[in-house]
Design an enzyme around this catalytic site. Structure first.
Site, PDB file in Angstrom:
ATOM      1  N   HIS A  75       0.852  -1.188   0.000  1.00 15.70           N
ATOM      2  CA  HIS A  75       0.000   0.000   0.000  1.00 15.70           C
ATOM      3  C   HIS A  75       0.887   1.236   0.000  1.00 15.70           C
ATOM      4  CE1 HIS A  75      -2.915   3.006   1.523  1.00 15.70           C
ATOM      5  NE2 HIS A  75      -3.823   2.240   0.977  1.00 15.70           N
TER       6      HIS A  75
ATOM      7  N   GLU B 106      -7.869  -4.022   0.226  1.00  9.00           N
ATOM      8  CA  GLU B 106      -8.548  -4.616  -0.929  1.00  9.00           C
ATOM      9  C   GLU B 106      -8.577  -6.140  -0.861  1.00  9.00           C
ATOM     10  OE1 GLU B 106      -7.038  -3.191  -4.631  1.00  9.00           O
ATOM     11  OE2 GLU B 106      -7.797  -1.174  -4.292  1.00  9.00           O
TER      12      GLU B 106
END
Lengths: 375, 375
Positions: B261, B316
């Protein structure tokens, strides 16, 4: 310039530059326009706004912004409004704000298009061509009239006026509105253009970018209040009453609409270009005639009051009478400004996409320290 | 940190800070959330995301963001879809992207509302309540089904699923989606939230801000690609095949979706919260079961390959199986993310308006010097 760096502290205080409002921060690069407020100059791709208005058309200017090429013979007509959009516009309340109607029409149009990345000049052209037809359709629908099909033989502003009123404008009227569209086409990183670039920077599509930009321009701190210029002119009524009214307004400490600008310290070059067009007309719309005469009085009075730094005329002072002069109702002014700015917005979308980098600032946290939820 | 100051030059070079992308520039203040990527922590108004998911509901979290008050009994149901919006949604092509449909529906809804400045928590609530109904209506219309009226006795996520499918979800399904909505509700100045604040800063309305934010989130650099996580899980099929597939993918240099990320260097606390919800379910949707098992294998392999700095799970990785698990088709994932983020976007609109300052950066001009138009 408000950028500052918070002091370091033993607790590890944030040392990132803090710039609320981003004033004075260069958030990107552009080759589209240069706004030189100190000297009252504005160029699109290097060409002076005065020259562009004098010798160009909105079609040529839009093409210049999109492609970088100067082609005085470029053409741009209004585009068709798909049934989806007409259905949507018919469904809206007749009391809907034209900016809401335009934002919705653009958004619905986007849902009918294939808009692959990267955005293209053809997409920019299609969106810029569609939008005047959509706004004209809404303006007619809310009056209970049928929308009018585009006439591809007309220029974009001629087509817009034709689809709005059902008759083709005379040459002077079209010329005045075309000049307004040219001076409204582009102006650096204002809030709406910046919005379009932030949206594009995520690799979203050109319609999302322009729908966001319309929503930004809707705000009175951006779109301004050109109709207030008209209100003031209406209060004066005639040039004979202008000086008395203006002196009274200044005595009461009221702000003269159409004078002074955040960026331009000198005379706004867009106002100069519009005045020049107005002065060259054999038959001026009465609003323009009045504006020209009132301006001279207002500048004299402002110089008397503030001899050190008199306020100068800004673009709204001429934008408003041009729009009134071509027969637009004041509640259509902000949306018409958006139609003009479509060229610039979409050009910025293309420019952002061509060397894309996600625009994603950080934020200073000023909230509660980490804590437990109440039991 | 990319901020730099261009060198002064005799020609008067620009000395304003140049920061394309605005990375590391604090463009404002917020008390809504703190994203601590280095330590893998996220708080909303000081409360840890894990605690909020464990003990809260989306209604309570939205209320917390809007008002600052923690009321675990807060309620929020889906709202009605006005006929204007239904007409618009029915007119859209069935192939329209759900994000385009949602942006258009929100925009059309705004044209039916009175949205005076400043924006209010009631406006935020109404928009957040309306949006799931609109997306569900579009999803049904494109399948040739009739939209379903909201049931005010249901929670927002229950209502969304009910209006989508025609039957009320079981408790575990609703709980999983509610957890997803909580972790998706807010995340600082990402590009879409920043867009909403720029739009608000012109004193535009909350609908313009959210329509712009939806358009921003549509971009793959923002909204991400949760459906790609599902694609990868589908390729593995079962946990037995996961290790072999994962090793092969890493050998081929492929990126594992759902790991790593931009902000979080540690384990994404939103992923942790979603996993915890999943683990606590008596009957897990099979996608969630698979994700939990695959995650452990993937983390082990990533640590083997990059022992110095292994990639960690991001939100996600669990968002995708939650959304699949509750029966959403992958093309609805980005728009469903927008529904969750409505709480945060609208809270930022309120916060921006409460201490407003126009967000208006400058831009570095890199174009042609002033020149004459060709003769």
């Amino acid at each position: 310039m408000t950028t500052s760096t918070s002091a370091a502290s033993p607790s590890g205080a944030d040392e990132r530059p803090y710039s609320p409002g981003l004033e004075g921060v260069l958030a990107g690069e552009t080759a589209l326009s240069k706004v030189d407020g100190a000297n009252g100059r504005l160029v699109y791709r290097g060409y002076r706004i005065g020259d562009l208005v004098e010798r160009g058309t909105y079609a040529a200017v839009a093409n210049l912004l999109w492609t970088g090429d100067w082609d005085p013979a470029a053409r741009l007509a209004t585009g068709p409004v798909p049934d989806v959009v007409l259905t949507t516009l018919r469904a809206l309340p007749t009391t809907a704000k034209p900016m809401d109607a335009l934002r919705t029409a653009v958004s619905a149009w986007g849902a009918t298009q294939t808009l692959d990345w990267p955005p293209t000049a053809e997409q920019a052209r299609a969106l810029t061509a569609f939008s005047p037809s959509a706004l004209a359709a809404f303006a007619r629908i809310r009056e209970g009239k049928d929308p009018i099909e585009p006439d591809p033989s007309l220029s974009l502003v001629e087509g817009f006026l034709y689809q709005l009123k059902g008759e083709k404008p005379d040459a002077a009227t079209a010329r005045a509105l075309d000049a307004y569209f040219i001076v409204g086409a582009e102006h650096g990183f204002n809030a709406s253009t910046f919005t379009a670039r932030v949206i594009t920077s995520t690799k979203s599509d050109i319609v999302s970018a322009v729908a966001g930009a319309i929503g930004t321009m809707k705000g009175p701190l951006h779109g301004g209040a050109p109709s207030e210029v008209v209100d003031q002119l209406a209060k004066m009524g005639t040039v004979e009453h202008a000086e008395e009214w203006l002196r009274g307004a200044l005595d009461r400490g009221e702000r003269l609409m159409g004078f002074g600008h955040r960026v331009y310290r000198a005379y706004d070059p867009r106002a100069a270009a519009l005045r020049k067009v107005a002065e060259g007309m054999e038959h001026k719309p009465e609003w323009l005639e009045l504006a020209i005469q009132v301006e001279d009085v207002a500048l004299r009075l402002l110089a008397e009051r503030h001899p050190d730094r008199p306020l100068k005329t800004n673009v709204e002072f001429y934008a408003a009478p041009v729009l009134m002069g071509v027969g637009l109702s004041p509640d259509l002014f902000p949306a018409t400004f958006s139609l003009a700015r479509d060229a610039g917005w979409t050009a910025h979308v293309l420019e952002q996409a061509a060397s894309n980098r996600l625009i994603r600032p950080d934020v200073k946290y000023v909230g509660e320290e980490e804590r437990d939820l109440p039991a």
